[in-house]
Design a protein around this motif. Structure first.
Motif, short mmCIF file in Angstrom:
data_model
loop_
_atom_site.label_atom_id
_atom_site.label_comp_id
_atom_site.label_asym_id
_atom_site.label_seq_id
_atom_site.Cartn_x
_atom_site.Cartn_y
_atom_site.Cartn_z
N ARG A 61 -1.21 18.51 13.97
CA ARG A 61 -0.10 18.27 13.05
C ARG A 61 1.12 18.97 13.59
O ARG A 61 1.12 20.19 13.75
CB ARG A 61 -0.42 18.81 11.66
N TYR B 277 9.33 15.00 10.11
CA TYR B 277 8.70 14.70 11.40
C TYR B 277 9.83 14.27 12.32
O TYR B 277 10.56 13.33 12.00
CB TYR B 277 7.71 13.55 11.25
N PHE C 195 0.91 13.64 12.48
CA PHE C 195 -0.17 14.27 11.71
C PHE C 195 -1.38 13.37 11.88
O PHE C 195 -1.40 12.25 11.40
CB PHE C 195 0.24 14.39 10.23
N HIS D 92 -6.58 12.74 8.54
CA HIS D 92 -7.07 13.77 7.62
C HIS D 92 -7.22 13.15 6.24
O HIS D 92 -6.81 12.03 6.01
CB HIS D 92 -6.09 14.95 7.56
N ASP E 253 -6.43 14.22 2.17
CA ASP E 253 -5.72 15.23 1.40
C ASP E 253 -6.70 16.06 0.57
O ASP E 253 -7.66 15.55 0.03
CB ASP E 253 -4.67 14.60 0.49
N VAL F 66 3.60 9.16 -1.08
CA VAL F 66 4.55 9.58 -0.04
C VAL F 66 5.81 8.74 -0.21
O VAL F 66 5.73 7.51 -0.26
CB VAL F 66 3.99 9.32 1.38
N LEU G 198 2.57 5.24 8.93
CA LEU G 198 1.52 5.86 8.11
C LEU G 198 0.36 4.86 8.06
O LEU G 198 0.53 3.72 7.65
CB LEU G 198 2.05 6.13 6.70
N TRP H 153 7.77 2.53 8.52
CA TRP H 153 9.05 2.79 7.87
C TRP H 153 10.16 3.07 8.87
O TRP H 153 11.22 3.60 8.51
CB TRP H 153 8.90 3.96 6.89
N HIS I 54 -6.01 9.22 6.30
CA HIS I 54 -4.71 8.68 6.70
C HIS I 54 -4.11 9.52 7.82
O HIS I 54 -4.54 10.65 8.05
CB HIS I 54 -3.76 8.59 5.51
N VAL J 239 -0.23 10.08 10.34
CA VAL J 239 1.15 9.72 10.63
C VAL J 239 1.25 9.65 12.16
O VAL J 239 1.04 10.66 12.85
CB VAL J 239 2.14 10.78 10.08
N ARG K 49 11.98 11.56 10.43
CA ARG K 49 11.24 10.89 9.35
C ARG K 49 11.07 11.94 8.27
O ARG K 49 10.34 12.92 8.44
CB ARG K 49 9.89 10.41 9.88
N THR L 127 6.21 14.38 -0.62
CA THR L 127 4.84 14.02 -1.01
C THR L 127 4.57 14.51 -2.44
O THR L 127 5.07 15.55 -2.86
CB THR L 127 3.79 14.61 -0.05
N ASN M 264 -5.29 18.55 4.11
CA ASN M 264 -3.90 18.94 4.32
C ASN M 264 -3.64 20.34 3.81
O ASN M 264 -2.56 20.86 3.90
CB ASN M 264 -2.92 17.91 3.74
O1 LIG Z 1 4.59 12.31 5.48
C1 LIG Z 1 3.67 11.51 5.34
O2 LIG Z 1 3.78 10.31 5.55
C2 LIG Z 1 2.32 11.94 4.85
C3 LIG Z 1 2.04 13.37 5.14
C4 LIG Z 1 0.65 13.71 4.75
O3 LIG Z 1 -0.27 12.96 4.92
C5 LIG Z 1 0.39 15.00 4.09
O4 LIG Z 1 1.32 15.80 3.95
O5 LIG Z 1 -0.76 15.24 3.70
#
Ligand SMILES: O=C(O)CCC(=O)C(=O)O
Ligand SMILES: [Fe+2]
Length: 469
Positions: A112, A168, A175, A178, A180, A192, A204, A217, A238, A240, A248, A252, A438
């Motif tokens: 990350r 980001y 990232f 992972h 959450d 998000v 994402l 995005w 998920h 990133v 970016r 969240t 996360n």
């Molecule tokens: O910024 C994002 O698109 C998601 C970030 C994420 O997955 C998180 O913070 O757990």
């Protein structure tokens, strides 16, 4: 079980396992660049080229924060002229984003790489409720929260709690995959919201049960500005992808389910579920099976492992093993499941209920030898409990000296003779969910429960059908 029933069960199981499920949703809302309503600094002002979920536009998002030295700053998205410096300052005031790995907070930029700021350090004008995002999320991910057939499950609403600001930056922030970390057993999802700020990459990717949805995005410098968002069940893996250029910037939110008080529900005279259960393909298939006298002709328990994982409180683990206070645990488990069942799990639950069958949601341990102590020579019948005992045996550890037998004793009873039509999914859970989260600390962990359905004998089913006809 006899052959025809076995074949029918296998067919039903395959259908259940393959049914396309909703596990994420997203949208975009065109963003207004200034209070005067200019949408874009390029020639496309006022065009409707940016898709909008409800036709509304979003006002500029303002963000205020305090630096370490106490100076206050603010910034807007889309960025106003002269605000580039503020964006660098915002990134500089954040912290390198860590993640949870085996219960510890870890900084590893290969896994990350991003800057994060905790919600306690900033204020924002963005309100996902005002923008209609929470209504959308509720409709799609928790359709039964807003009202269901009386007596089946309780009603409630969705609470979105701002969690973090993430930045980001190109050329290499990312990232990796992972899940959450759940804050409590009422957390069912994550949201998000990507603020309008030019960048490339950073897709994402959200996955569930072999399916994958990509939210791209990326916004070129000259593109119309939009607020883009995605929500997903929080047990979905998920990631990133690498942001190759620009910034970016995301906010969240943790999404919680909040039950309404009983009388509140009654007063509101809530409407029926927005889903027509009889029209689900699943309904017809299950009905067909039940009408076939060869399907489980003597009746019995039908078992279906849930397709999603559900958060259970970790404090339970300690309580179960230390002072036997089982009631509180059972209570919290009962209160929120089945209402917070996700996607296909809820569809299945609703289908069986609609067909007049008794369905319960139970935590299950299968193959305890493998997950806990490989050398244990326990038989391989699944064990079913009222208590979410799986927590005890996940990679969080369990207490030293706990033997698999102690856990089983605390957990519940072995169940035999269940007609399992889908396989257990605990492998995903034990291997992955608790490995990369996360957050390091956990108040709740995920476990896979199963739906247990009481199937009457073919004769009883025929009698009930005759009465209805
Ligand atoms: O910024 C994002 O698109 C998601 C970030 C994420 O997955 C998180 O913070 O757990
Ligand atoms: Fe995440």
């Amino acid at each position: 079980m006899d052959e025809p029933s076995k074949a029918l069960s296998e067919e039903l199981g395959e259908f259940v396992a393959s049914s396309a499920a909703v596990f994420t949703c997203g949208g975009a809302i065109p963003a207004i660049r200034t209070k005067a309503g200019r949408r874009s600094s390029t020639g496309s002002a006022g065009s409707n080229s940016t898709p909008s979920s409800d036709g509304a536009t979003a006002p500029p998002v303002s963000l205020r924060w305090e630096s370490e030295d106490g100076t206050g700053s603010n910034i807007h998205f889309p960025l106003r002229e002269q605000e580039r410096g503020a964006l660098d300052r915002l990134a500089g005031d954040g912290q390198p984003a860590s993640f949870g790995h085996r219960g510890k907070s870890v900084l590893d930029p290969t896994y990350r790489s991003a800057t994060a700021m905790d919600s306690s350090r900033f204020d924002t004008s963005l309100c996902p409720y005002r923008l209609g995002i929470i209504d959308r999320v509720t409709q799609v991910l928790l359709p039964n929260a807003a009202g269901v057939e009386p007596g089946n499950v309780e009603s409630g609403s969705v609470v979105a709690e701002l969690y973090k600001l993430n930045i980001y930056q190109g050329p290499s922030d990312l990232f990796k995959a992972h899940v959450d970390t759940p804050r409590s057993e009422t957390q069912f999802g994550s949201l998000v919201v990507c603020l309008p700020c030019p960048h490339a990459g950073g897709q994402l990717i959200v996955k569930h049960a072999g399916q994958e949805v990509e939210y791209d995005w990326s916004t070129p410098e000259q593109a119309p500005a939009a607020l883009q968002w995605a929500a997903f069940y929080s047990d979905c893996e998920h990631e990133v992808r690498t942001v190759t250029n620009g910034h970016r910037v995301t906010l969240t939110y943790n999404l919680f389910y909040k039950p309404w008080a009983q009388d509140e529900t009654r007063n509101l005279g809530h409407s029926p579920a927005p889903v027509y259960i009889e029209r689900l393909p699943l309904y017809a298939r299950v009905r067909q099976a039940l009408e076939n006298p060869e399907f489980m002709s003597d009746g019995g328990l039908l078992g279906i492992y849930c397709s999603h994982a559900y958060a259970y409180p970790t404090s339970v683990r300690v309580r179960i093993l230390d002072d036997d206070d089982e009631n509180a645990v059972t209570e919290s488990f009962r209160r929120h499941l089945p209402t917070t069942l996700k996607g296909t799990d809820m569809a299945l639950f609703a289908v069986f209920k609609q067909l007049g069958l008794k369905v319960t949601v139970k935590p299950i341990i299968s193959d305890i030898d493998e997950i806990y102590e490989p050398e244990n020579d326990l038989d391989r019948e699944p064990c079913m409990g009222e208590i979410p005992g799986m927590i005890v045996i996940t990679s969080l550890g369990g207490n030293d000296g706990d033997d698999a037998r102690d856990i089983l004793k605390e957990f519940g009873d072995r169940v035999s003779g269940v007609n399992w039509i889908t396989g257990p999914r605990w492998k995903d859970l034990a291997m992955f969910h608790l490995t990369y989260g996360n957050e390091p600390g956990v108040n709740a962990v995920y476990a896979y429960p199963a739906l247990m359905v009481d199937i009457p004998s073919a004769a009883e089913r025929a009698k009930a059908n005759a009465k209805v006809a």
